[in-house]
Design an enzyme around this catalytic site. Structure first.
Site, short mmCIF file in Angstrom:
data_model
loop_
_atom_site.label_atom_id
_atom_site.label_comp_id
_atom_site.label_asym_id
_atom_site.label_seq_id
_atom_site.Cartn_x
_atom_site.Cartn_y
_atom_site.Cartn_z
N HIS A 254 0.63 -0.80 0.29
CA HIS A 254 -0.11 -0.54 -0.05
C HIS A 254 1.01 1.57 0.36
CE1 HIS A 254 -3.65 -2.64 1.58
NE2 HIS A 254 -3.12 -2.70 1.04
N ALA A 255 0.42 2.43 -1.02
CA ALA A 255 1.45 3.37 -1.30
C ALA A 255 1.68 3.60 0.42
CB ALA A 255 0.99 4.28 -1.92
N ARG A 256 0.99 4.62 0.64
CA ARG A 256 0.74 5.56 1.58
C ARG A 256 1.36 5.14 2.75
NH1 ARG A 256 -5.87 6.01 2.57
NH2 ARG A 256 -6.05 4.09 2.95
N GLU A 257 1.64 3.21 2.85
CA GLU A 257 2.21 3.12 4.34
C GLU A 257 3.80 3.36 4.23
OE1 GLU A 257 -0.17 -0.17 4.83
OE2 GLU A 257 -1.87 0.12 4.41
N ARG A 309 -3.07 4.61 -2.15
CA ARG A 309 -2.78 3.45 -2.11
C ARG A 309 -2.67 2.12 -2.74
NH1 ARG A 309 -5.70 -0.09 3.07
NH2 ARG A 309 -6.60 -2.01 1.54
N ASN A 326 -3.33 -5.65 -2.20
CA ASN A 326 -3.72 -6.31 -0.78
C ASN A 326 -4.76 -7.42 -1.39
OD1 ASN A 326 -2.26 -7.85 0.44
ND2 ASN A 326 -3.18 -6.33 2.11
N ARG A 327 -5.85 -7.31 -2.46
CA ARG A 327 -7.18 -7.83 -2.55
C ARG A 327 -6.44 -8.42 -4.19
NH1 ARG A 327 -6.95 -5.50 1.56
NH2 ARG A 327 -8.96 -4.69 2.89
N HIS A 379 2.75 -3.07 6.60
CA HIS A 379 2.13 -2.28 6.44
C HIS A 379 1.32 -2.00 8.03
CE1 HIS A 379 -0.66 -4.32 2.58
NE2 HIS A 379 0.11 -5.47 3.10
N SER A 380 0.96 -0.29 7.63
CA SER A 380 0.22 0.26 8.63
C SER A 380 -1.11 0.63 8.45
CB SER A 380 1.07 1.39 8.94
OG SER A 380 1.37 2.70 8.02
N TYR A 381 -1.36 0.98 9.52
CA TYR A 381 -1.27 1.21 10.85
C TYR A 381 -2.52 0.48 11.81
CZ TYR A 381 -4.87 4.96 11.48
OH TYR A 381 -5.61 5.39 11.41
N TYR A 431 -10.85 -8.10 10.26
CA TYR A 431 -12.34 -8.03 9.73
C TYR A 431 -11.74 -8.74 8.41
CZ TYR A 431 -9.53 -3.86 8.11
OH TYR A 431 -8.29 -3.37 7.95
N GLU A 453 0.53 -5.02 11.00
CA GLU A 453 0.57 -4.15 10.83
C GLU A 453 1.20 -2.96 11.60
OE1 GLU A 453 -1.82 -2.08 8.50
OE2 GLU A 453 -2.93 -4.09 8.38
ZN LIG Z 1 -1.47 -1.92 4.33
#
Ligand SMILES: [Zn+2]
Length: 493
Positions: A254-257, A309, A326-327, A379-381, A431, A453
């Site tokens: 995920h780009a923003r993490e 993301r 990640n999906r 990943h985060s967060y 989830y 995370e």
């Molecule tokens: Zn992520």
């Protein structure tokens, strides 16, 4: 264009939009023209006049939390190879401005909270960042603050304003290095530090530097290209013993993490620079590190939209860009917690492994002779240590082993740096989310498959200041040591 053609085009648009609206609840959609937030005109170096569609760059930047996002997985999208005319991120001239946007923490113990949040999200007044069973972090647009406050008061929903002005935090997050650091960079032969979030060029330069400096143990391999043509680079550290087991670690799906690539490169530095002094547990493993799985998205977060993301591959004929990598992995692909709507931040792609980045990872793991016994994706967060399954509220038969190792890793992290990580099956702790890389790795027979995370728990969220990098990475490395000890123990048994 001729009138007849105009009619034809508008009819076509109507048909496409209309049929979509009938079959898919467009929960994650953003109304064109009503995008937020506003863009300013921060000039990037070497800019050209390439325009970013504000609709695209402000696409609802949701969450890994689809708990109030029960999109039905019924529609497959028409896919065609998009023309390769995508601008390099460097060429895009303006950045998304998040001035006045606020982050609120909303407890969800009142049963109407999720319903109200879902409603506000559909009205495009808010988006969600993260959440679990007890709270949701929401982003509230500047022009919606008054409205959302009133609705929450009316519904007796509590909230805490965690970030007053997101743009201010973004501006302060990644300050330039001081003179001493820059001088050090020049002397070291690479530009990587753990005092800054670096661009892809610095990260890849660092990997190449290590391969050149320690050719006996370090090698670098490009396992594929991103949609925009960037290298997907893996670094391997190994002393070549035939008895070594192999561990695959990735970051930046995920780009923003940003804390994720920073942490993974910290591990690389620790092991490569101190290999001779390292414990046998660490030396008896062939380490494979892929610090930035999603290089296009990562660069885009530096140049254009800090909260992007997904990857950056467009879908022909659709306004929205990017798939949630990640999906997109191919185990139970298409299930719960993923979206068939290309505008969604959890869009799963048109089919499993439709994206060059996820496919490169899977192809590499499937075709290499390395015998992976662990797969860890950072990943985060939220501070979670999660094991499969993610696709459904279920656990694999050997989950007790994973739970045990996960808990020892969390304990090591806590004693090293004080951060508390919650351990459990991802679908249970958070989830369900189908199409994750950890589920796929597990399905390939890789026993210890974890999603971690990283910090924090929502004070800064994705915008974690650089001053946190070293402490987060150090304590995470303590967890990784515990894993390597466990793997070696397993070898002996
Ligand atoms: Zn992520």
């Amino acid at each position: 264009m001729p009138v007849a053609m105009k009619v034809w085009v508008s009819t076509l648009v109507f048909l496409v939009v209309g049929s979509e609206a009938l079959t898919v609840p467009l929960i994650n959609d953003l109304e064109p023209g009503k995008g937020w937030p506003q863009r300013n005109s921060v000039k990037q170096p070497n800019t050209h006049s390439e325009e970013v569609d504000p609709f695209v760059s402000t696409t609802e930047f949701t969450t890994e939390d689809p708990s109030f996002n029960n999109e039905e997985a019924t529609v497959t999208n028409n896919v065609a190879a998009p023309p390769k005319i995508i601008a390099r991120a460097e060429e895009i001239e303006s950045k998304v401005d998040y001035s006045g946007t606020q982050l609120w923490k909303v407890p969800t113990d009142k049963n109407n909270a999720r319903v109200v949040i879902g409603r506000l999200r559909r009205r495009n007044l808010i988006s969600t960042w993260s959440g679990n069973q007890t709270y949701i972090d929401i982003l509230v647009k500047p022009n919606a603050i008054e409205n959302v406050t009133r609705i929450f008061k009316r519904e007796s929903i509590d909230f805490n304003i965690v970030i007053e002005d997101l743009q201010k935090r973004i501006n302060e997050e990644n300050p330039p290095l001081d003179e001493n650091e820059v001088e050090l960079q020049d002397r070291r032969g690479h530009r990587m530090t753990w005092k800054q979030y670096h661009r892809l060029e610095d990260i890849h330069g660092f990997l190449d530097y290590l391969a050149k400096t320690y050719p006996a143990i370090v090698s670098v391999k490009t396992i594929g290209k991103s949609y925009e043509g960037r290298d997907i680079k893996i670094l391997r550290i190994s002393d070549g013993k035939a008895t070594n087991k192999a561990v695959f670690i990735d970051g930046g799906i995920h780009a923003r993490e940003w804390i994720s690539p920073a942490t993974v490169t910290f591990f690389i530095n620790q092991i490569a620079e101190n290999f001779d002094e390292e414990s046998d547990d660490v030396k008896n493993i062939d380490w494979y590190f892929l610090p930035v799985v999603n290089p296009d998205g990562y660069e885009f977060t530096h140049t254009s939209d800090r909260l992007w993301r997904k990857n950056r591959k467009p879908l022909l004929g659709r306004q929205c860009i990017g798939t949630d990598l990640n999906r997109n992995f191919g185990y139970r692909w298409g299930g719960r917690g993923s979206s068939s709507n290309p505008c969604s931040d959890i869009y799963r792609g048109s089919r499993m492994f439709s994206e060059p980045e996820s496919k490169a990872v899977a192809d590499f793991i499937k075709t290499t002779s390395a015998n992976f016994t662990a797969y860890i994706t950072y990943h985060s967060y939220g501070q979670y240590l999660l094991y499969p399954w993610g696709y459904e509220n279920a656990v694999p038969p050997d989950y007790i082993d994973l739970d045990e190792v996960g808990k020892s890793m969390a304990e090591a992290i806590r004693s090293a740096g004080g951060s508390q990580y919650t351990v459990g099956a991802s679908s249970k702790v958070l989830y369900p989310a189908a199409g994750g890389s950890d589920d796929w790795a597990k399905s390939q027979g890789i026993k210890y498959s974890f999603t971690i995370e990283l910090s924090d728990t929502g004070h800064y969220g994705f915008i974690l200041p650089t001053s946190f990098i070293e402490s987060v990475a150090k304590e995470s490395f303590a967890g990784l040591r515990v894993l390597s000890r466990q793997l070696n123990k397993n070898l002996i048994n």
